[in-house]
Design a protein around this motif. Sequence first.
Motif, short mmCIF file in Angstrom:
data_model
loop_
_atom_site.label_atom_id
_atom_site.label_comp_id
_atom_site.label_asym_id
_atom_site.label_seq_id
_atom_site.Cartn_x
_atom_site.Cartn_y
_atom_site.Cartn_z
N PHE A 69 0.68 -1.19 -0.07
CA PHE A 69 0.03 -0.11 0.05
C PHE A 69 0.84 1.37 0.05
CE2 PHE A 69 -2.51 -3.32 1.52
CZ PHE A 69 -3.76 -3.24 1.03
N THR A 70 1.80 1.46 0.82
CA THR A 70 2.57 2.46 1.12
C THR A 70 3.53 2.49 -0.19
OG1 THR A 70 2.62 2.26 3.37
CG2 THR A 70 4.22 3.79 2.34
N HIS A 71 3.98 1.57 -0.61
CA HIS A 71 4.99 1.65 -1.76
C HIS A 71 4.39 1.40 -2.98
CE1 HIS A 71 8.11 2.54 1.14
NE2 HIS A 71 7.79 1.65 1.84
N HIS A 72 2.83 1.19 -3.17
CA HIS A 72 2.44 1.06 -4.52
C HIS A 72 2.87 1.81 -5.33
CE1 HIS A 72 -0.81 -0.06 -7.62
NE2 HIS A 72 -1.01 1.41 -7.62
N ALA A 73 3.30 1.21 -6.77
CA ALA A 73 3.95 1.87 -7.81
C ALA A 73 5.50 2.37 -7.64
CB ALA A 73 2.88 3.23 -8.09
N ASP A 103 8.03 7.85 0.21
CA ASP A 103 6.59 7.33 0.30
C ASP A 103 6.08 7.28 1.52
OD1 ASP A 103 6.43 6.21 -2.46
OD2 ASP A 103 6.99 4.32 -2.07
N ASP A 104 6.64 6.92 2.67
CA ASP A 104 6.12 7.03 4.10
C ASP A 104 6.60 7.91 4.90
OD1 ASP A 104 8.72 5.65 4.18
OD2 ASP A 104 7.56 3.59 4.37
N GLN A 105 7.94 8.56 4.51
CA GLN A 105 8.45 9.73 5.44
C GLN A 105 7.78 10.96 5.98
OE1 GLN A 105 12.52 11.12 4.57
NE2 GLN A 105 11.75 13.13 4.48
N PRO A 120 4.20 8.22 -5.57
CA PRO A 120 3.56 7.73 -6.72
C PRO A 120 2.35 6.88 -6.36
CG PRO A 120 6.08 7.27 -6.88
CD PRO A 120 5.59 8.06 -5.23
N ARG A 121 2.21 6.30 -5.34
CA ARG A 121 0.71 5.75 -5.09
C ARG A 121 -0.40 6.62 -5.07
NH1 ARG A 121 2.98 6.68 -0.02
NH2 ARG A 121 1.65 8.17 1.54
#
Length: 452
Positions: free
Chosen positions: A185-189, A301-303, A445-446
Motif C-alpha cells: 500500500f505505502t509503496h504501491h507503484a 513514500d512513508d516519510q 507515486p501511489r
Amino acid sequence: MGSAIAPTGSTSPCPWHQAWYPVAYLRDLSPQQPTPFTLLDQDLVLWFDAGGQRWRAFADVCPHRLVPLSEGRLNDAGELECPYHGWTFNGDGQCTAIPQAQPGSSISPRSHCRSYATAAAQGLLFVFSGDPAEASAHPLPLVPVLQQQGRGWADGWVVQDTFRDLPMDALTLLENVLDVSHVPFTHHATVGRRENAGPVELELTSFGPEGFTSLWAEGPRRGRLGTQHTTYAAPCLMWHDLTAKGFARILTVVYATPTHRGACRLFARFPFQFSSPWPGRLLGLRPQWLQHLGNHVVLEDDQLFLHWQERVLEQRGGSHAAVRSFHLPTTADLNIRALHDWVNRYGGEPFAGQPLPPRQPLVPLMERYEAHTRHCRSCAGAHRRLPRLRSAAGTVALLALVAAAWCGPGWAGALALAVAAAATALRHQGQRWLDGLQRGSGLPPRNRRKGR
C-alpha cells in the motif's frame, strides 16, 4: 556519551549507549579532510589518521576554546589541527602541539581530546557510543552472509547501498522497516502493488536481549518470492532474507543510527545473490547517483506520515504505551509488538525523556541536498557535473539548429534537427535530475492519478 540510561525495571546501562553504529560508508569519506557527524546528540569529528592508518572519531570540540575540530584540517604531519589556534592532535587524541606555548613546555592531559572506538567493516565506518575500553566486548552489527572480497563481495553477492538523514527517531524507522505488511500500500507503484496485499502470518522464532527473529512462511507477493526470514539485531540493525527460486537470494538490510531526538541516519543495503550473472552486470551499469534518486522516492513514500505518527504516539505515552495505543489485531503486526516488547524489557529508548521537536512542514521534509547529496560522493559529483552537462547540451542544441537552418530541407537538415531535439531533451532531463538531487516532490507515486 554522557550517562547511560537504563530502561524501566533494569539496572544495566541502556543498550543504545553501549553499541556500535555505522556513521558513514567508507567510500563517502575523504581521507584528506575531517568530517562532522552527530551520534546520540554527541557531535563527533571523523578523520583518517595517516600515521595509524585508521579512521578516528573524536568529540568535535577543541579543549582549548571549544570550537569544532571538524572545521579544521589535517596538517602535513597527518594530524588533526584546530582551525582557531592551531592546536594539533594525534590519533590517540593527545595534543602534540600548542603553538602559543613556550618551547619545551609540557602539555597537560586537559589538552587532549576525547576519542571514541572505531572500526571499519563491510564498507562502513562504525563508532562505539560508550566507553572505548568496553568496545571489544560488543560485536560489530554485521550481516553474517556478507563477506568482503577485495573491493567487492564474496560468493557472488551484488550489493546496492544508500543512506539518508531522516526526520524520525531510529525506533520509528525500525518499526517501519520491520513492518512487512505496509509495502503493497505505502509503496504501491514504487516497490509494491496493492493487488499483492493479503494476510501476513508471522511467527516469532526467537526473542531476547540481543533482539528477535521471525518467519513469514508464505512470504511477499502471495508466496511468489518465497519464505522470508527477519532478524532484528538490537539496537540498530534489521534485515529481511528471502530466496526467490530461479532468480536470487535477496536481502533488505537497514541500520538506524540515532542522531538527535526525532532524527536518525538510515543506512540501507540491498544485497542480491543472483542465479544468473546478467542481472548483476546490468545493475552495475547504472550510476550510483541515479540509483539513489530512485531510493529517495521510495523513502519519501512513508516519510511524511511517519514524521506525523511518532508525534501522535508521543502524546499517547510513547513506546512504553505503544502496544496499548496501537490497535494490532492481526499477526501482520507481530514484529511491531516484538520491537516494543524489546524496548520495554531490555532496551529503553535512545533519547528517553526528551520531547520530539515540532512537526515540520512539507518543504523541509522533502529536502534531499543536506539530508544526502552533499554527504554522498556519487551524488555530490553528479550535482557538480549536471550544470555543465546542461550547458553543453544547450550549446549543442543551438549549433544543431543553426546547422539545420543552413542545410535546409533534406537528410542533413533532418539529422541536425534530430540532434537539436535530443540535446534539448537531455538539457531538460538534466534539470530534472538536478532538482531530484536537491528536493522531492512530496507527491508519492501511489497517490498520482493515472495519466500523470
